[in-house]
Design a protein around this motif. Structure first.
Motif, PDB file in Angstrom:
ATOM      1  N   THR A 109       0.728  -1.249  -0.140  1.00  0.00           N
ATOM      2  CA  THR A 109       0.013   0.204  -0.017  1.00  0.00           C
ATOM      3  C   THR A 109       0.807   1.202   0.010  1.00  0.00           C
ATOM      4  OG1 THR A 109      -0.035   0.247   2.356  1.00  0.00           O
ATOM      5  CG2 THR A 109      -1.809  -1.087   1.488  1.00  0.00           C
ATOM      6  N   THR A 113      -0.764   4.245   5.054  1.00  0.00           N
ATOM      7  CA  THR A 113      -1.993   3.590   5.469  1.00  0.00           C
ATOM      8  C   THR A 113      -1.473   2.769   6.822  1.00  0.00           C
ATOM      9  OG1 THR A 113      -2.308   2.803   3.124  1.00  0.00           O
ATOM     10  CG2 THR A 113      -3.170   1.345   4.621  1.00  0.00           C
ATOM     11  N   MET A 116      -2.607  -2.954   8.149  1.00  0.00           N
ATOM     12  CA  MET A 116      -3.575  -3.733   7.281  1.00  0.00           C
ATOM     13  C   MET A 116      -3.630  -5.099   8.096  1.00  0.00           C
ATOM     14  SD  MET A 116      -4.879  -1.915   4.989  1.00  0.00           S
ATOM     15  CE  MET A 116      -5.043  -2.143   3.309  1.00  0.00           C
ATOM     16  N   VAL A 119      -7.312  -6.322   8.041  1.00  0.00           N
ATOM     17  CA  VAL A 119      -7.785  -6.502   6.657  1.00  0.00           C
ATOM     18  C   VAL A 119      -7.248  -7.857   6.083  1.00  0.00           C
ATOM     19  CG1 VAL A 119      -7.612  -5.559   4.157  1.00  0.00           C
ATOM     20  CG2 VAL A 119      -7.894  -4.072   6.052  1.00  0.00           C
ATOM     21  N   VAL A 161     -11.235  -4.758  -1.595  1.00  0.00           N
ATOM     22  CA  VAL A 161     -10.091  -3.754  -1.593  1.00  0.00           C
ATOM     23  C   VAL A 161     -10.539  -2.396  -2.197  1.00  0.00           C
ATOM     24  CG1 VAL A 161      -7.905  -3.201  -2.731  1.00  0.00           C
ATOM     25  CG2 VAL A 161      -8.410  -5.449  -1.682  1.00  0.00           C
ATOM     26  N   LEU A 164     -11.890  -0.140   0.572  1.00  0.00           N
ATOM     27  CA  LEU A 164     -10.853   0.456   1.502  1.00  0.00           C
ATOM     28  C   LEU A 164     -10.320   1.852   0.927  1.00  0.00           C
ATOM     29  CD1 LEU A 164      -8.981  -2.938   2.203  1.00  0.00           C
ATOM     30  CD2 LEU A 164     -10.600  -1.900   3.745  1.00  0.00           C
TER      31      LEU A 164
END
Lengths: 165, 189
Positions: A109, A113, A116, A119, A161, A164
């Motif tokens: 990413t 960010t 994750m 995630v 994704v 997000l």
């Protein structure tokens, strides 16, 4: 938040899935050789990295080598329960999540960010287990990525994704 | 302490339920069909059940990991046993077998099944051999073998007694053979 790409490696260290959300490559600016030497290439949106199959394959190998070494180093220093979560360069941040069944999920990413980890865990339980493991037509071993690229998984991942970003 | 944590984890995990009789009848049909297919060669039936279980275990472990929300690996085989009995069996079969008969090296234990949801209404064939040869619930051995292999433990599992055979208890023996090492990426040339 921008997600650049996503990789899954199985317990045999093979890359069984990869996906990129980068725009398709524009003209090459001669930095291909330099980019190929870096592990992985700086995925900035201005200089879109090459995306030919063999290069992708190479990137995946380099990424796996990197995260595998990092993970082993982290465990050596911090004990077997310690896990490496992410690392950051000037251009991107790499997030890592490993399950007890040695499935490794990697996501690249942008640098801003936050973690994750959650995630990646969600991708594992809601997409991987539901659409790949529980798919009776998908084999147990995904050599060469067999059974992973099914429609439900692809769609689910893409939606998740994009949600997000 | 670890043991109470495991039972809480097993209790808290919410699972969709199916009718127990459907499970009993489906499993019973599978075993009956295998006995028929292999002409009452019960040794072969045991083997086939174990193989089916193994293939189930290879996938079931991922569902277990996703559902049970375990954050880390078991530190030792005793902890693994707790998790199998109190989380694994609890969420998938809603039973909690008793862990007992540890060997002193901590590598072998028994699971004693006070109740076995597969064995309701079951009577083994009355041909004089099934009572001595058929392990009716042998699929469970395969499931454990397959599931543990995926989390890097090679184990051996077999039943040593079964109430269906007229024994007092249903007991499965599980032995840890070895921990499987991480696979390394192939050397680059």
């Amino acid at each position: 938040m921008v997600v650049y790409s996503f990789y899954i490696f199985d317990r045999h260290t093979e890359c069984i899935y990869s996906k990129s959300w980068l725009p398709p490559p524009t003209s090459h600016d001669g930095s291909a050789a330099a980019a190929a030497a870096a592990a992985p290439p700086p995925p900035t949106t201005t200089t879109a990295p090459h995306t030919t199959a063999s290069d992708n394959n190479n990137d995946a190998k380099l990424i796996f080598g990197t995260v595998f070494s990092l993970r082993n180093m982290v465990r050596k220093l911090g004990g077997d329960d310690d896990a490496f979560v992410s690392f950051r360069t000037a251009h991107y941040k790499l997030h890592y999540y490993e399950t007890a069944s040695s499935l490794r999920l990697v996501m690249l990413t942008d640098t801003a960010t936050p973690s994750m980890r959650n995630v990646l865990h969600q991708i594992y339980i809601n997409l991987w287990v539901e659409y790949v493991v529980k798919n009776p037509l998908s084999p147990v071993e995904h050599r060469g990525g067999r059974g992973v690229r099914n429609e439900l998984f692809e769609l689910g991942l893409d939606q998740f994704v994009r949600g997000l970003m | 302490m670890a043991s109470s944590k495991a039972s809480r984890l097993g209790e808290e995990t919410r699972m969709d339920k199916v009718n127990a009789e459907l499970v009993v009848l489906t499993y019973g049909t599978i075993v009956a069909q295998l006995c028929k297919d292999f002409d009452s060669d019960y040794v072969e039936v045991n083997k086939q059940l174990d193989k089916m279980g193994y293939n189930i275990g290879l996938r079931l472990i991922e569902d277990y990991l996703a559902k049970s929300n375990t954050v880390r690996r078991c530190a030792n085989f005793r902890e693994t046993a707790e998790m199998i009995a109190k989380v694994g069996f609890k969420i998938f079969l809603n039973i909690t077998p008793t862990i007992t008969n540890w060997t002193s090296d901590g590598k072998q234990f028994s699971l004693v099944f006070d109740e076995n949801p597969f064995a309701d209404f079951v009577e083994l064939p009355d041909d004089g051999r099934a009572q001595d040869e058929l392990w009716y619930s042998n699929i469970l051995c395969g499931v454990l073998r397959g599931a543990l292999e995926m989390v890097q433990m090679q184990v051996e599992a077999h039943f040593i007694s079964d109430v269906l055979r007229g024994n007092d208890t249903t007991e499965m023996r599980i032995s840890l053979i070895r921990y499987i090492d991480d696979e390394l990426p192939p050397e680059d040339d």
